[in-house]
Design a protein around this motif. Structure first.
Motif, PDB file in Angstrom:
ATOM      1  N   ARG A 185       0.830  -1.210   0.000  1.00 19.62           N
ATOM      2  CA  ARG A 185       0.000   0.000   0.000  1.00 19.62           C
ATOM      3  C   ARG A 185       0.862   1.257   0.000  1.00 19.62           C
ATOM      4  NH1 ARG A 185      -2.139   3.546   3.679  1.00 19.62           N
ATOM      5  NH2 ARG A 185      -4.219   4.369   3.204  1.00 19.62           N
ATOM      6  N   GLU A 186       1.840   1.296   0.915  1.00 24.96           N
ATOM      7  CA  GLU A 186       2.686   2.491   1.006  1.00 24.96           C
ATOM      8  C   GLU A 186       3.531   2.671  -0.248  1.00 24.96           C
ATOM      9  OE1 GLU A 186       2.614   4.852   3.330  1.00 24.96           O
ATOM     10  OE2 GLU A 186       0.890   3.737   4.121  1.00 24.96           O
ATOM     11  N   GLY A 187       4.000   1.546  -0.808  1.00 27.10           N
ATOM     12  CA  GLY A 187       4.802   1.642  -2.018  1.00 27.10           C
ATOM     13  C   GLY A 187       4.010   2.205  -3.184  1.00 27.10           C
ATOM     14  N   LEU A 188       2.769   1.735  -3.365  1.00 28.80           N
ATOM     15  CA  LEU A 188       1.940   2.221  -4.463  1.00 28.80           C
ATOM     16  C   LEU A 188       1.537   3.680  -4.260  1.00 28.80           C
ATOM     17  CD1 LEU A 188      -0.342  -0.906  -5.053  1.00 28.80           C
ATOM     18  CD2 LEU A 188       1.528  -0.080  -6.503  1.00 28.80           C
ATOM     19  N   ARG A 192       2.423   7.469  -6.337  1.00 28.35           N
ATOM     20  CA  ARG A 192       1.315   8.342  -6.748  1.00 28.35           C
ATOM     21  C   ARG A 192       0.198   7.585  -7.468  1.00 28.35           C
ATOM     22  NH1 ARG A 192       2.764  13.501  -5.793  1.00 28.35           N
ATOM     23  NH2 ARG A 192       4.994  13.987  -5.662  1.00 28.35           N
ATOM     24  N   VAL A 193       0.025   6.319  -7.094  1.00 28.11           N
ATOM     25  CA  VAL A 193      -1.115   5.571  -7.620  1.00 28.11           C
ATOM     26  C   VAL A 193      -2.350   6.000  -6.840  1.00 28.11           C
ATOM     27  CG1 VAL A 193      -2.101   3.261  -7.969  1.00 28.11           C
ATOM     28  CG2 VAL A 193       0.372   3.633  -8.225  1.00 28.11           C
ATOM     29  N   ARG A 194      -3.464   6.187  -7.525  1.00 27.29           N
ATOM     30  CA  ARG A 194      -4.684   6.648  -6.879  1.00 27.29           C
ATOM     31  C   ARG A 194      -5.166   5.650  -5.820  1.00 27.29           C
ATOM     32  NH1 ARG A 194      -7.240  10.891  -9.368  1.00 27.29           N
ATOM     33  NH2 ARG A 194      -6.350  11.516 -11.384  1.00 27.29           N
ATOM     34  N   THR A 195      -5.813   6.183  -4.798  1.00 25.26           N
ATOM     35  CA  THR A 195      -6.223   5.370  -3.657  1.00 25.26           C
ATOM     36  C   THR A 195      -7.154   4.241  -4.066  1.00 25.26           C
ATOM     37  OG1 THR A 195      -6.035   7.309  -2.223  1.00 25.26           O
ATOM     38  CG2 THR A 195      -7.269   5.434  -1.377  1.00 25.26           C
ATOM     39  N   LEU A 200      -8.065  -1.594  -5.147  1.00 26.42           N
ATOM     40  CA  LEU A 200      -8.385  -2.665  -6.084  1.00 26.42           C
ATOM     41  C   LEU A 200      -7.219  -3.648  -6.217  1.00 26.42           C
ATOM     42  CD1 LEU A 200     -10.322  -3.880  -8.166  1.00 26.42           C
ATOM     43  CD2 LEU A 200      -9.307  -2.356  -9.889  1.00 26.42           C
ATOM     44  N   VAL A 201      -6.010  -3.127  -6.291  1.00 25.29           N
ATOM     45  CA  VAL A 201      -4.824  -3.990  -6.392  1.00 25.29           C
ATOM     46  C   VAL A 201      -4.721  -4.895  -5.167  1.00 25.29           C
ATOM     47  CG1 VAL A 201      -2.300  -4.003  -6.380  1.00 25.29           C
ATOM     48  CG2 VAL A 201      -3.530  -2.458  -7.910  1.00 25.29           C
ATOM     49  N   LEU A 202      -4.952  -4.316  -3.980  1.00 25.27           N
ATOM     50  CA  LEU A 202      -4.878  -5.099  -2.747  1.00 25.27           C
ATOM     51  C   LEU A 202      -5.969  -6.165  -2.701  1.00 25.27           C
ATOM     52  CD1 LEU A 202      -4.079  -2.298  -0.134  1.00 25.27           C
ATOM     53  CD2 LEU A 202      -2.559  -4.134  -0.891  1.00 25.27           C
ATOM     54  N   LEU A 203      -7.165  -5.836  -3.177  1.00 27.39           N
ATOM     55  CA  LEU A 203      -8.261  -6.796  -3.179  1.00 27.39           C
ATOM     56  C   LEU A 203      -7.973  -7.973  -4.111  1.00 27.39           C
ATOM     57  CD1 LEU A 203     -11.359  -4.407  -3.136  1.00 27.39           C
ATOM     58  CD2 LEU A 203     -10.636  -5.969  -1.312  1.00 27.39           C
ATOM     59  N   ILE A 204      -7.205  -7.736  -5.163  1.00 26.10           N
ATOM     60  CA  ILE A 204      -6.817  -8.817  -6.072  1.00 26.10           C
ATOM     61  C   ILE A 204      -5.625  -9.588  -5.504  1.00 26.10           C
ATOM     62  CG2 ILE A 204      -5.905  -9.351  -8.366  1.00 26.10           C
ATOM     63  CD1 ILE A 204      -7.453  -6.895  -9.389  1.00 26.10           C
ATOM     64  N   PHE A 205      -4.676  -8.825  -4.924  1.00 26.93           N
ATOM     65  CA  PHE A 205      -3.440  -9.435  -4.433  1.00 26.93           C
ATOM     66  C   PHE A 205      -3.669 -10.350  -3.233  1.00 26.93           C
ATOM     67  CE2 PHE A 205      -0.192  -9.012  -1.082  1.00 26.93           C
ATOM     68  CZ  PHE A 205       0.859  -9.707  -1.680  1.00 26.93           C
ATOM     69  N   LEU A 206      -4.510  -9.924  -2.292  1.00 27.06           N
ATOM     70  CA  LEU A 206      -4.629 -10.655  -1.030  1.00 27.06           C
ATOM     71  C   LEU A 206      -5.124 -12.095  -1.196  1.00 27.06           C
ATOM     72  CD1 LEU A 206      -5.937  -7.808   1.325  1.00 27.06           C
ATOM     73  CD2 LEU A 206      -3.699  -8.929   1.382  1.00 27.06           C
ATOM     74  N   PRO A 207      -6.214 -12.363  -1.941  1.00 29.66           N
ATOM     75  CA  PRO A 207      -6.623 -13.778  -2.124  1.00 29.66           C
ATOM     76  C   PRO A 207      -5.565 -14.607  -2.848  1.00 29.66           C
ATOM     77  CG  PRO A 207      -8.411 -12.286  -2.717  1.00 29.66           C
ATOM     78  CD  PRO A 207      -7.185 -11.448  -2.572  1.00 29.66           C
TER      79      PRO A 207
END
Length: 708
Positions: A185-188, A192-195, A200-207
């Protein structure tokens, strides 16, 4: 989905195709793990390689996420050795498996379809990369921390982690998921990736990470809770966490209902709910260190009933150990392994330089952990609680939290509500006035536990063991079956036995003494008795080494030596000579309480039996219970001795389907012709004789003909 489906098929060496899924381990000439058949059923399978070439071919193709043509036969899970031992059938239910299979490999059938199978293949390749690039001393730890694969962990290290209560640090859990989520999260965000894109990236990455990490309940709990928090909202954080955790648990159980039987699932959610509902306690922390202590105390207290029910012990040193090692693993060990993994792909030269700095530090830390794990009073072993003490303990813990939530003024009352059940559990077995003699089902070997009335003493007669035979290098297994660790110690701990007053080793044969060192290193043994002339025998080498490490006195004794404890008389009836020459020089122990007499004969044969009958027949015979010599071999249990001993019950300590045919049919027939009753651990499992008020009763852990 891994739901257990009804009425699975029963293959009988029938051809088919299976997909290897998870918990796969290759050790020597065997590969074990879970497979899925074309019907979607989940099985635990064992594949025995027929040649080194077949093993190499399968490993080069990769197992996880791949399909293979096989010939399969359904097998029956082995019965547990006793009520506290590992129960294969129960474990299979907790894994949602239909049963066990024995496989014969026919050929490779290609990769399995679907994203889950693809992630499993990536996980296996990642594990191979870690083993190839990480140095041996840290590779196993890296696999455990990065992909949740713990099969290569050193048993001595795992023992130390368990005794210190820090095993959770070496398994992927909420801590690891939280750190990875924070870093990503902090890296993205810094890029300057939008919140909403980050979310969305985290929701895909975590599973995907949960599957890649092995899918343990603690991982899915953290992933589901984190995902729900990412999309959820609410006005009160505590209330939202409570609802989110409950929703996550329900969702997880809808997909994997069998997980409710897993200790990991139970402890994971018990600790999480306890933390959420202990905010008033945690809010009193005056510093980060104080808060860490409170968090550790809340979690350890909440999971104690679960630990005692499943593992019969809990760590006393967990509070201090977590204060020390949680920051070390959070700040140093886990981030370092993530860094090493990244550089192992980006710059192998740099990662080798980093390893040169890290490995010595990690080695020093590992040594410190082992020494800390060996400290006295590291664990509390009250045994598996009976129903009443368990209810009292759970009620006491609940009341403890309720009172502490009200404020410091209720600290004394809360402490009483907790200490009372603890004392009840600790002294529960001391209320039993009976003498208990238990013949453990250790397979082809001997091990018996004598518990004196009111637990005034515990004597262990032999420890069992496994005869090891030389084999080809590619067939040798590192994860050997250990009788002490997997049968003897679970029984002792399940009964709440945290020390053994006396360990009697009848003679140096492996099936009687090979597991002695495991017992000595894990349970406090006060003294060891061996036969004359056996101290330097190679069969006792490991036991003597362990005794020296633990400063346990080893004493050579012979016939005529005896003592009295708690109204029970102990006497050695053999051997007479001072030099050990074989089975007839076994240390033979006679136990007498009131009118009840027990005889433990080791591997005594006909000549030794005759000598005892002649010398002690008038004073120590007849017998109530005879442990037959040499597992019921036809070289023992002579007719003359049986007539003199006239045992009310004879116990054969033998393994199921053992290669020696023990107990020999001639011996069984001889007993029958004399009108003497006999039972074998091969048929009845662990056998317990209870003497109370001059009467004997018999309990067994299995019925004759129970599944292997």
């Amino acid at each position: 989905m891994d739901k257990r489906l009804p009425e699975p098929p029963a293959p009988d060496y029938s051809p088919g195709t299976i997909e290897w899924t998870d918990q796969i381990r290759v050790d020597g000439d065997r590969m074990r793990g879970f497979v899925r058949d074309p019907g979607g059923f989940r099985w635990y399978a064992v594949l025995v390689f027929r040649s080194e070439e077949e093993k190499s071919a399968l490993l080069s193709a990769g197992a996880a996420g791949n399909r293979f043509r096989v010939v399969a036969a359904r097998t029956e899970p082995g019965r547990p050795a006793h009520e506290y031992a590992f129960d294969m059938s129960r474990w299979l239910r907790s894994e949602g498996a239909a049963g066990t299979l024995e496989l014969r490999l026919s050929g490779y059938a290609g990769p399995a379809p679907g994203p889950s199978a693809a992630l499993r293949r990536h996980r296996e390749r990642l594990g191979g990369h870690i083993r190839e690039t990480f140095p041996g001393p840290v590779a196993a730890e890296a696999e455990a921390l990065l992909i949740g694969e713990r099969s290569a962990m050193d048993p001595l290290d795992e023992r130390s982690y368990r005794r210190l209560g820090i095993t959770h640090l070496f398994a992927i859990s909420g801590l690891h998921v939280g750190i990875l989520t924070l870093l990503l999260r902090e890296g993205l965000l810094r890029l300057r990736v939008r919140t909403h894109i980050v979310r969305l990236v985290l929701l895909i990455f975590l599973p995907c990470y949960a599957i890649l990490a092995g899918g343990a309940p603690s991982v899915w709990r953290a992933v589901i809770l984190s995902s729900l928090l990412l999309v959820g909202s609410g006005v009160r954080r505590e209330r939202r966490l409570d609802l989110m955790l409950t929703a996550g648990m329900v969702l997880f159980l809808l997909i994997y209902p069998h997980a409710v039987l897993k200790p990991g699932f139970q402890m994971s959610y018990a600790a999480a709910f306890a933390l959420i509902h202990s905010q008033a306690i945690l809010s009193r922390a005056k510093s980060v260190l104080h808060q860490s202590f409170l968090v550790s105390a809340v979690c350890q207290t909440a999971v104690t009933p679960i630990l005692l029910f499943h593992f019969h012990e809990t760590s006393i040193s967990a509070l201090a150990a977590n204060l020390i090692f949680v920051p070390v693993f959070t700040i140093l060990i886990l981030p370092a392994n993530l860094l090493f993994l990244g550089f192992s792909f980006l710059s192998p030269a740099v990662v080798q330089w980093l390893f040169a700095l890290y490995v010595p530090v990690r080695g020093w830390l590992g040594g410190a952990i082992r020494k800390a794990g060996d400290l006295p009073l590291s664990v509390w072993i009250p045994g598996r609680p009976a129903l009443l003490p368990l209810i009292v303990l759970v009620s006491g813990i609940f009341l403890f939290f309720v009172l502490l939530e009200r404020g410091r003024g209720f600290l004394r009352a809360g402490s009483v509500s907790l200490i009372g059940p603890v004392l009840l559990l600790h002294f529960w077995h001391h209320a039993d006035p009976s003498l208990r003699v238990t013949f453990l089902d250790v397979g082809q070997g001997d091990a018996a536990v004598i518990e004196l009335p009111h637990r005034r003493g515990v004597i262990l007669v032999d420890t069992g063991g496994v005869l090891r035979f030389p084999d080809d290098e590619w067939k040798r297994r590192s994860g050997r079956f250990e009788v002490g660790t997997q049968i003897v110690l679970p029984y002792l701990k399940g009964r709440g036995i945290d020390d053994v007053d006396l360990l009697v080793l009848s003679h140096p044969d492996a099936d009687h003494s090979e597991a002695a060192d495991e017992v000595i290193r894990e349970i406090r043994v006060k003294e060891i008795h061996i036969g004359p002339g056996t101290y330097a025998d190679a069969g006792y080498a490991e036991a003597v080494r362990a005794a020296r490490e633990k400063r346990v006195p080893v004493r050579e004794v012979r016939d005529g030596f005896g003592w009295i404890c708690s109204g029970t008389r102990f006497t050695y009836l053999s051997p007479e000579q001072k030099e050990y020459e074989g089975n007839n020089d076994s240390l033979v122990l006679h136990v007498e309480k009131g009118e009840s007499r027990f005889l433990f004969t080791g591997d005594l044969e006909v000549a030794g039996e005759a000598a005892i009958a002649e010398k002690y027949g008038d004073t120590h015979l007849p017998l109530s219970v005879l442990k037959a010599g040499h597992h019921g071999s036809r070289t023992s249990s002579g007719e003359g001795f049986l007539v003199a001993a006239d045992p009310a019950l004879t116990i054969f300590s033998a393994g199921r389907n053992n290669r020696y045919g023990h107990p020999h049919p001639d011996v069984v027939e001889r007993l029958g012709d004399l009108g003497l009753k006999s039972i074998s651990t091969a048929d009845y499992g662990t056998i317990t004789i209870i003497e109370k008020g001059g009467r004997l009763s018999v309990r067994t852990s299995a019925e004759p003909g129970a599944a292997e």
